[in-house]
Scaffold this motif. Structure first.
Motif, PDB file in Angstrom:
ATOM      1  N   SER A  28       0.818  -1.221   0.000  1.00 21.50           N
ATOM      2  CA  SER A  28       0.000   0.000   0.000  1.00 21.50           C
ATOM      3  C   SER A  28       0.851   1.271   0.000  1.00 21.50           C
ATOM      4  O   SER A  28       0.385   2.322  -0.416  1.00 21.50           O
ATOM      5  CB  SER A  28      -0.940  -0.001   1.205  1.00 21.50           C
ATOM      6  OG  SER A  28      -0.185  -0.067   2.400  1.00 21.50           O
ATOM      7  N   TRP A  29       2.104   1.179   0.439  1.00 24.88           N
ATOM      8  CA  TRP A  29       2.955   2.365   0.513  1.00 24.88           C
ATOM      9  C   TRP A  29       3.601   2.733  -0.830  1.00 24.88           C
ATOM     10  O   TRP A  29       4.224   3.781  -0.936  1.00 24.88           O
ATOM     11  CB  TRP A  29       4.036   2.200   1.581  1.00 24.88           C
ATOM     12  CG  TRP A  29       4.816   0.933   1.501  1.00 24.88           C
ATOM     13  CD1 TRP A  29       4.598  -0.208   2.209  1.00 24.88           C
ATOM     14  CD2 TRP A  29       5.941   0.664   0.657  1.00 24.88           C
ATOM     15  NE1 TRP A  29       5.501  -1.176   1.869  1.00 24.88           N
ATOM     16  CE2 TRP A  29       6.347  -0.673   0.913  1.00 24.88           C
ATOM     17  CE3 TRP A  29       6.652   1.403  -0.291  1.00 24.88           C
ATOM     18  CZ2 TRP A  29       7.416  -1.263   0.252  1.00 24.88           C
ATOM     19  CZ3 TRP A  29       7.720   0.804  -0.948  1.00 24.88           C
ATOM     20  CH2 TRP A  29       8.089  -0.510  -0.669  1.00 24.88           C
ATOM     21  N   VAL A  30       3.438   1.883  -1.848  1.00 21.92           N
ATOM     22  CA  VAL A  30       3.988   2.207  -3.165  1.00 21.92           C
ATOM     23  C   VAL A  30       3.156   3.352  -3.752  1.00 21.92           C
ATOM     24  O   VAL A  30       1.934   3.231  -3.867  1.00 21.92           O
ATOM     25  CB  VAL A  30       3.978   0.974  -4.103  1.00 21.92           C
ATOM     26  CG1 VAL A  30       4.371   1.356  -5.517  1.00 21.92           C
ATOM     27  CG2 VAL A  30       4.892  -0.107  -3.566  1.00 21.92           C
ATOM     28  N   THR A  83       0.638  -8.260   5.909  1.00 23.94           N
ATOM     29  CA  THR A  83      -0.776  -7.876   5.875  1.00 23.94           C
ATOM     30  C   THR A  83      -1.713  -9.081   5.823  1.00 23.94           C
ATOM     31  O   THR A  83      -2.928  -8.911   5.919  1.00 23.94           O
ATOM     32  CB  THR A  83      -1.066  -6.968   4.665  1.00 23.94           C
ATOM     33  OG1 THR A  83      -0.759  -7.678   3.460  1.00 23.94           O
ATOM     34  CG2 THR A  83      -0.272  -5.669   4.745  1.00 23.94           C
ATOM     35  N   GLY A  84      -1.155 -10.270   5.670  1.00 22.13           N
ATOM     36  CA  GLY A  84      -1.989 -11.468   5.602  1.00 22.13           C
ATOM     37  C   GLY A  84      -2.822 -11.539   4.345  1.00 22.13           C
ATOM     38  O   GLY A  84      -3.908 -12.131   4.337  1.00 22.13           O
ATOM     39  N   THR A  85      -2.327 -10.954   3.261  1.00 29.09           N
ATOM     40  CA  THR A  85      -3.064 -10.936   1.997  1.00 29.09           C
ATOM     41  C   THR A  85      -2.982 -12.290   1.311  1.00 29.09           C
ATOM     42  O   THR A  85      -1.906 -12.844   1.131  1.00 29.09           O
ATOM     43  CB  THR A  85      -2.492  -9.847   1.065  1.00 29.09           C
ATOM     44  OG1 THR A  85      -2.536  -8.598   1.734  1.00 29.09           O
ATOM     45  CG2 THR A  85      -3.275  -9.777  -0.230  1.00 29.09           C
ATOM     46  N   ASP A  86      -4.143 -12.817   0.938  1.00 33.33           N
ATOM     47  CA  ASP A  86      -4.194 -14.082   0.214  1.00 33.33           C
ATOM     48  C   ASP A  86      -3.998 -13.825  -1.273  1.00 33.33           C
ATOM     49  O   ASP A  86      -4.657 -12.974  -1.861  1.00 33.33           O
ATOM     50  CB  ASP A  86      -5.546 -14.777   0.411  1.00 33.33           C
ATOM     51  CG  ASP A  86      -5.779 -15.208   1.851  1.00 33.33           C
ATOM     52  OD1 ASP A  86      -4.813 -15.245   2.626  1.00 33.33           O
ATOM     53  OD2 ASP A  86      -6.943 -15.508   2.194  1.00 33.33           O
ATOM     54  N   ALA A  87      -3.069 -14.548  -1.868  1.00 31.01           N
ATOM     55  CA  ALA A  87      -2.851 -14.483  -3.321  1.00 31.01           C
ATOM     56  C   ALA A  87      -2.038 -15.698  -3.717  1.00 31.01           C
ATOM     57  O   ALA A  87      -1.200 -16.176  -2.944  1.00 31.01           O
ATOM     58  CB  ALA A  87      -2.120 -13.199  -3.706  1.00 31.01           C
ATOM     59  N   PHE A  88      -2.268 -16.201  -4.880  1.00 33.43           N
ATOM     60  CA  PHE A  88      -1.551 -17.359  -5.417  1.00 33.43           C
ATOM     61  C   PHE A  88      -1.681 -18.594  -4.539  1.00 33.43           C
ATOM     62  O   PHE A  88      -0.750 -19.386  -4.429  1.00 33.43           O
ATOM     63  CB  PHE A  88      -0.061 -17.037  -5.655  1.00 33.43           C
ATOM     64  CG  PHE A  88       0.154 -15.958  -6.669  1.00 33.43           C
ATOM     65  CD1 PHE A  88      -0.089 -16.202  -8.006  1.00 33.43           C
ATOM     66  CD2 PHE A  88       0.564 -14.706  -6.282  1.00 33.43           C
ATOM     67  CE1 PHE A  88       0.092 -15.205  -8.948  1.00 33.43           C
ATOM     68  CE2 PHE A  88       0.742 -13.701  -7.212  1.00 33.43           C
ATOM     69  CZ  PHE A  88       0.509 -13.958  -8.546  1.00 33.43           C
TER      70      PHE A  88
END
Length: 135
Positions: A28-30, A83-88
């Motif tokens: 998110s900081w990008v 962040t615990g983001t689910d992906a792949f």
């Protein structure tokens, strides 16, 4: 050749069928639009991979560039873990943590498979040998 083909495949995934998965990994900081980041990194991967396949004589510097690229995208993997983001299919902290371990291994593989580490070692040996012969 395998690294080059893998990069072309991953880059193609960035700009097409796995675009949303890659967008989920952009921290998110990008300060750029996530789609711009994903498309740009995909283009870089495609060009880098194709260059490795088509111009193997440049593989030593390309190994360093590939390793640097893998290092540059590593914050996205860290962000996904933090962040615990689910992906792949990475739907647990354990799975996301294991992926963090493999990113440095991917960097080492790029350096090894392109002969970049061997070239660095040979250059150091040449420098040491030349300095030991100096009057």
């Amino acid at each position: 050749m395998i690294l080059g083909a893998g990069l072309v495949f991953a880059g193609t995934a960035h700009v097409s069928f796995a675009r949303a998965e890659f967008q989920a990994q952009v921290p998110s900081w990008v300060p750029l639009d996530v789609d711009v980041v994903v498309v740009a990194s995909g283009i870089v991967e495609i060009v880098l991979g194709a260059t490795l396949v088509v111009l193997p004589r440049f593989r030593v510097p390309l190994g360093w560039i590939a390793a640097a690229f893998f290092l540059a995208v590593f914050p996205g993997n860290i962000s996904q873990f933090m962040t615990g983001t689910d992906a792949f299919g990475l739907t647990s902290d354990t799975a996301r943590g294991v992926r963090l371990v493999f990113q440095p291994l991917l960097m080492l593989w790029a350096l090894w498979s392109c002969g970049s580490l061997g070239a660095l070692r040979a250059r150091r040996e040449q420098t040491v040998h030349a300095s030991s012969e100096a009057p």
